[in-house]
Design a protein around this motif. Sequence first.
Motif, PDB file in Angstrom:
ATOM      1  N   ASP A  21       0.855  -1.179   0.000  1.00 34.53           N
ATOM      2  CA  ASP A  21       0.000   0.000   0.000  1.00 34.53           C
ATOM      3  C   ASP A  21       0.892   1.230   0.000  1.00 34.53           C
ATOM      4  OD1 ASP A  21      -2.232   1.591   0.090  1.00 34.53           O
ATOM      5  OD2 ASP A  21      -2.786   1.120   2.159  1.00 34.53           O
ATOM      6  N   ASP A  22       0.296   2.392  -0.191  1.00 34.61           N
ATOM      7  CA  ASP A  22       1.046   3.640  -0.130  1.00 34.61           C
ATOM      8  C   ASP A  22       1.744   3.750   1.217  1.00 34.61           C
ATOM      9  OD1 ASP A  22       1.161   6.565  -1.523  1.00 34.61           O
ATOM     10  OD2 ASP A  22       1.119   6.742   0.660  1.00 34.61           O
ATOM     11  N   ALA A  57       8.972  -2.355  -8.748  1.00 30.70           N
ATOM     12  CA  ALA A  57       8.849  -3.038  -7.461  1.00 30.70           C
ATOM     13  C   ALA A  57       8.452  -2.004  -6.393  1.00 30.70           C
ATOM     14  CB  ALA A  57      10.171  -3.686  -7.087  1.00 30.70           C
ATOM     15  N   PRO A  58       7.669  -2.426  -5.391  1.00 35.85           N
ATOM     16  CA  PRO A  58       7.110  -3.757  -5.160  1.00 35.85           C
ATOM     17  C   PRO A  58       5.738  -3.960  -5.810  1.00 35.85           C
ATOM     18  CG  PRO A  58       6.576  -2.383  -3.301  1.00 35.85           C
ATOM     19  CD  PRO A  58       7.350  -1.511  -4.257  1.00 35.85           C
ATOM     20  N   TYR A  91      -0.071  -5.478  -8.763  1.00 32.67           N
ATOM     21  CA  TYR A  91      -0.852  -4.413  -9.405  1.00 32.67           C
ATOM     22  C   TYR A  91      -0.836  -4.576 -10.914  1.00 32.67           C
ATOM     23  CZ  TYR A  91      -1.530  -2.025  -4.976  1.00 32.67           C
ATOM     24  OH  TYR A  91      -1.927  -1.715  -3.696  1.00 32.67           O
ATOM     25  N   ARG A  92      -1.703  -5.496 -11.369  1.00 32.27           N
ATOM     26  CA  ARG A  92      -1.831  -5.813 -12.787  1.00 32.27           C
ATOM     27  C   ARG A  92      -3.300  -5.674 -13.205  1.00 32.27           C
ATOM     28  NH1 ARG A  92       1.973  -7.789 -15.564  1.00 32.27           N
ATOM     29  NH2 ARG A  92       0.535  -9.004 -16.852  1.00 32.27           N
ATOM     30  N   MET A  93      -3.855  -4.503 -12.890  1.00 32.95           N
ATOM     31  CA  MET A  93      -5.276  -4.286 -13.144  1.00 32.95           C
ATOM     32  C   MET A  93      -5.597  -4.161 -14.629  1.00 32.95           C
ATOM     33  SD  MET A  93      -6.774  -4.634 -10.287  1.00 32.95           S
ATOM     34  CE  MET A  93      -8.419  -4.091 -10.757  1.00 32.95           C
ATOM     35  N   ARG A  94      -4.647  -3.697 -15.438  1.00 34.69           N
ATOM     36  CA  ARG A  94      -4.895  -3.653 -16.882  1.00 34.69           C
ATOM     37  C   ARG A  94      -5.162  -5.060 -17.415  1.00 34.69           C
ATOM     38  NH1 ARG A  94      -0.841  -1.491 -21.746  1.00 34.69           N
ATOM     39  NH2 ARG A  94      -2.029  -2.441 -23.454  1.00 34.69           N
ATOM     40  N   SER A  95      -4.252  -5.979 -17.156  1.00 38.45           N
ATOM     41  CA  SER A  95      -4.425  -7.340 -17.661  1.00 38.45           C
ATOM     42  C   SER A  95      -5.624  -8.031 -17.019  1.00 38.45           C
ATOM     43  CB  SER A  95      -3.156  -8.157 -17.427  1.00 38.45           C
ATOM     44  OG  SER A  95      -2.110  -7.705 -18.256  1.00 38.45           O
ATOM     45  N   TYR A  96      -5.887  -7.711 -15.763  1.00 39.36           N
ATOM     46  CA  TYR A  96      -7.042  -8.292 -15.087  1.00 39.36           C
ATOM     47  C   TYR A  96      -8.341  -7.864 -15.766  1.00 39.36           C
ATOM     48  CZ  TYR A  96     -10.553  -9.217 -11.505  1.00 39.36           C
ATOM     49  OH  TYR A  96     -11.685  -9.640 -10.841  1.00 39.36           O
ATOM     50  N   ILE A  97      -8.473  -6.578 -16.068  1.00 38.14           N
ATOM     51  CA  ILE A  97      -9.708  -6.069 -16.673  1.00 38.14           C
ATOM     52  C   ILE A  97      -9.778  -6.396 -18.160  1.00 38.14           C
ATOM     53  CG2 ILE A  97     -11.072  -4.004 -17.172  1.00 38.14           C
ATOM     54  CD1 ILE A  97     -11.116  -4.713 -14.252  1.00 38.14           C
ATOM     55  N   GLU A  98      -8.652  -6.340 -18.848  1.00 35.22           N
ATOM     56  CA  GLU A  98      -8.673  -6.539 -20.298  1.00 35.22           C
ATOM     57  C   GLU A  98      -8.739  -8.006 -20.697  1.00 35.22           C
ATOM     58  OE1 GLU A  98      -6.266  -2.554 -21.845  1.00 35.22           O
ATOM     59  OE2 GLU A  98      -5.444  -4.543 -22.254  1.00 35.22           O
ATOM     60  N   ARG A  99      -8.143  -8.897 -19.892  1.00 41.09           N
ATOM     61  CA  ARG A  99      -8.035 -10.298 -20.320  1.00 41.09           C
ATOM     62  C   ARG A  99      -8.679 -11.287 -19.340  1.00 41.09           C
ATOM     63  NH1 ARG A  99      -2.528  -8.927 -21.570  1.00 41.09           N
ATOM     64  NH2 ARG A  99      -1.774 -10.243 -19.877  1.00 41.09           N
ATOM     65  N   GLU A 100      -8.228 -11.261 -18.090  1.00 41.08           N
ATOM     66  CA  GLU A 100      -8.639 -12.329 -17.183  1.00 41.08           C
ATOM     67  C   GLU A 100     -10.121 -12.274 -16.845  1.00 41.08           C
ATOM     68  OE1 GLU A 100      -7.237 -14.505 -13.041  1.00 41.08           O
ATOM     69  OE2 GLU A 100      -6.658 -12.414 -13.372  1.00 41.08           O
ATOM     70  N   LEU A 101     -10.608 -11.126 -16.399  1.00 38.82           N
ATOM     71  CA  LEU A 101     -12.007 -11.061 -15.978  1.00 38.82           C
ATOM     72  C   LEU A 101     -12.985 -11.256 -17.134  1.00 38.82           C
ATOM     73  CD1 LEU A 101     -13.858 -10.809 -13.575  1.00 38.82           C
ATOM     74  CD2 LEU A 101     -13.757  -8.318 -13.800  1.00 38.82           C
ATOM     75  N   PRO A 102     -12.737 -10.693 -18.332  1.00 39.47           N
ATOM     76  CA  PRO A 102     -13.646 -10.999 -19.443  1.00 39.47           C
ATOM     77  C   PRO A 102     -13.752 -12.486 -19.753  1.00 39.47           C
ATOM     78  CG  PRO A 102     -12.309  -9.098 -19.982  1.00 39.47           C
ATOM     79  CD  PRO A 102     -11.753  -9.665 -18.704  1.00 39.47           C
ATOM     80  N   ALA A 103     -12.651 -13.214 -19.647  1.00 38.11           N
ATOM     81  CA  ALA A 103     -12.701 -14.659 -19.892  1.00 38.11           C
ATOM     82  C   ALA A 103     -13.568 -15.359 -18.851  1.00 38.11           C
ATOM     83  CB  ALA A 103     -11.290 -15.238 -19.884  1.00 38.11           C
ATOM     84  N   ILE A 104     -13.490 -14.907 -17.596  1.00 42.46           N
ATOM     85  CA  ILE A 104     -14.307 -15.482 -16.527  1.00 42.46           C
ATOM     86  C   ILE A 104     -15.780 -15.160 -16.754  1.00 42.46           C
ATOM     87  CG2 ILE A 104     -14.795 -15.364 -14.054  1.00 42.46           C
ATOM     88  CD1 ILE A 104     -11.773 -14.863 -13.651  1.00 42.46           C
ATOM     89  N   VAL A 105     -16.067 -13.907 -17.116  1.00 36.71           N
ATOM     90  CA  VAL A 105     -17.455 -13.500 -17.393  1.00 36.71           C
ATOM     91  C   VAL A 105     -18.021 -14.322 -18.545  1.00 36.71           C
ATOM     92  CG1 VAL A 105     -18.858 -11.602 -18.290  1.00 36.71           C
ATOM     93  CG2 VAL A 105     -17.218 -11.173 -16.452  1.00 36.71           C
ATOM     94  N   LEU A 118       4.995   2.822 -12.800  1.00 37.12           N
ATOM     95  CA  LEU A 118       5.690   2.576 -14.067  1.00 37.12           C
ATOM     96  C   LEU A 118       7.100   3.129 -14.124  1.00 37.12           C
ATOM     97  CD1 LEU A 118       2.741   3.486 -16.474  1.00 37.12           C
ATOM     98  CD2 LEU A 118       3.352   1.223 -15.610  1.00 37.12           C
ATOM     99  N   GLY A 119       7.491   3.959 -13.156  1.00 39.45           N
ATOM    100  CA  GLY A 119       8.824   4.543 -13.185  1.00 39.45           C
ATOM    101  C   GLY A 119       8.831   5.904 -13.861  1.00 39.45           C
ATOM    102  N   PRO A 120      10.000   6.523 -14.000  1.00 42.78           N
ATOM    103  CA  PRO A 120      10.090   7.920 -14.435  1.00 42.78           C
ATOM    104  C   PRO A 120       9.971   8.154 -15.933  1.00 42.78           C
ATOM    105  CG  PRO A 120      12.278   7.061 -13.956  1.00 42.78           C
ATOM    106  CD  PRO A 120      11.310   5.981 -13.571  1.00 42.78           C
ATOM    107  N   ASP A 121      10.038   7.122 -16.754  1.00 44.26           N
ATOM    108  CA  ASP A 121      10.008   7.303 -18.209  1.00 44.26           C
ATOM    109  C   ASP A 121       8.589   7.644 -18.655  1.00 44.26           C
ATOM    110  OD1 ASP A 121      10.236   7.291 -20.935  1.00 44.26           O
ATOM    111  OD2 ASP A 121      10.716   5.155 -21.108  1.00 44.26           O
ATOM    112  N   ARG A 122       8.343   8.916 -18.960  1.00 41.32           N
ATOM    113  CA  ARG A 122       6.995   9.359 -19.299  1.00 41.32           C
ATOM    114  C   ARG A 122       6.492   8.751 -20.603  1.00 41.32           C
ATOM    115  NH1 ARG A 122       5.188  13.898 -16.286  1.00 41.32           N
ATOM    116  NH2 ARG A 122       3.866  14.570 -18.021  1.00 41.32           N
TER     117      ARG A 122
END
Length: 281
Positions: free
Chosen positions: A92-93, A113-114, A119-133, A193-197
């Motif tokens: 957490d923060d 890290a860490p 914290y992989r919410m993009r892949s969770y929403i875009e791939r994993e959860l749609p497959a479950i639905v 994501l780090g400092p690379d904008r």
Amino acid sequence: MSLEVVSQSRCFGGTQFVYRHASTETGTPMRVAVYVPPQAEHGKVPVVWFLSGLTCTEENFTVKAGAQRVAAELGLILVAPDTSPRGEGVPDDPGGAYDFGLGAGFYVDATEAPWSKNYRMRSYIERELPAIVAEHLPADMGRQGITGHSMGGHGAITIALRNPGRFKAVSAFAPIASPLNCPWGEKALSGYLGPDRAAWRDYDSCALIEDGARLSDLLVDQGAADGFLESQLKPGLLEAACAEAGIPLTLRRQEGYDHSYFFIATFIEDHLRWHAERLGV
């Protein structure tokens, strides 16, 4: 992947569920609220995703927006995921701030890290959860819409832009229009994501549009009395990006409305009818 029923309640002839499942993306249990309308008893129906904002869980939209009545009338499944991984060992923060860490996943796949472990919410929403639905629910995955609020509005628009053709309808309530250009976004994207904008551009609606991503059209409601309007949300940046790209944007500035769920509850019917029209309901 199995879905465990946490709760279910009859609602406007359909059923409001809360499910729990083990996520391979986040490495944690995840909860998701799903409203299944009465029409689903006779076959698959369209699905509308709602992505919530900072500090929220799957419960906020489900309890506060009042969306089920209209979804029952129109025959729409509503899917409201949590906003971040949770559980023992999930970081957490460090300062306990509300705008990073738990409840503030920002719909990104973290690389620093860490955060990168969970914290992989993009892949969770875009791939994993749609497959479950698709596997477990009576959802017509050929007819999907997506919307969201604030951080979730940012998530909804960027996910739709990155997945052309998946969503036939896209809308948002008070979205963070350009995380590259506001304190919430700069804190979240630099932390995850780090400092690379340049790496941040995949998570900025305006940048994605500038880089060539397109939507068929977009509905955005923004409260004119929203305390975050000028410092964090900046809808004018999205308006300019859409105008430059030729994306039809309906941006409604609602006088007197703030950032709360009272604002969402007032206009959720308009958004669901916008989605239903585009989903062929």
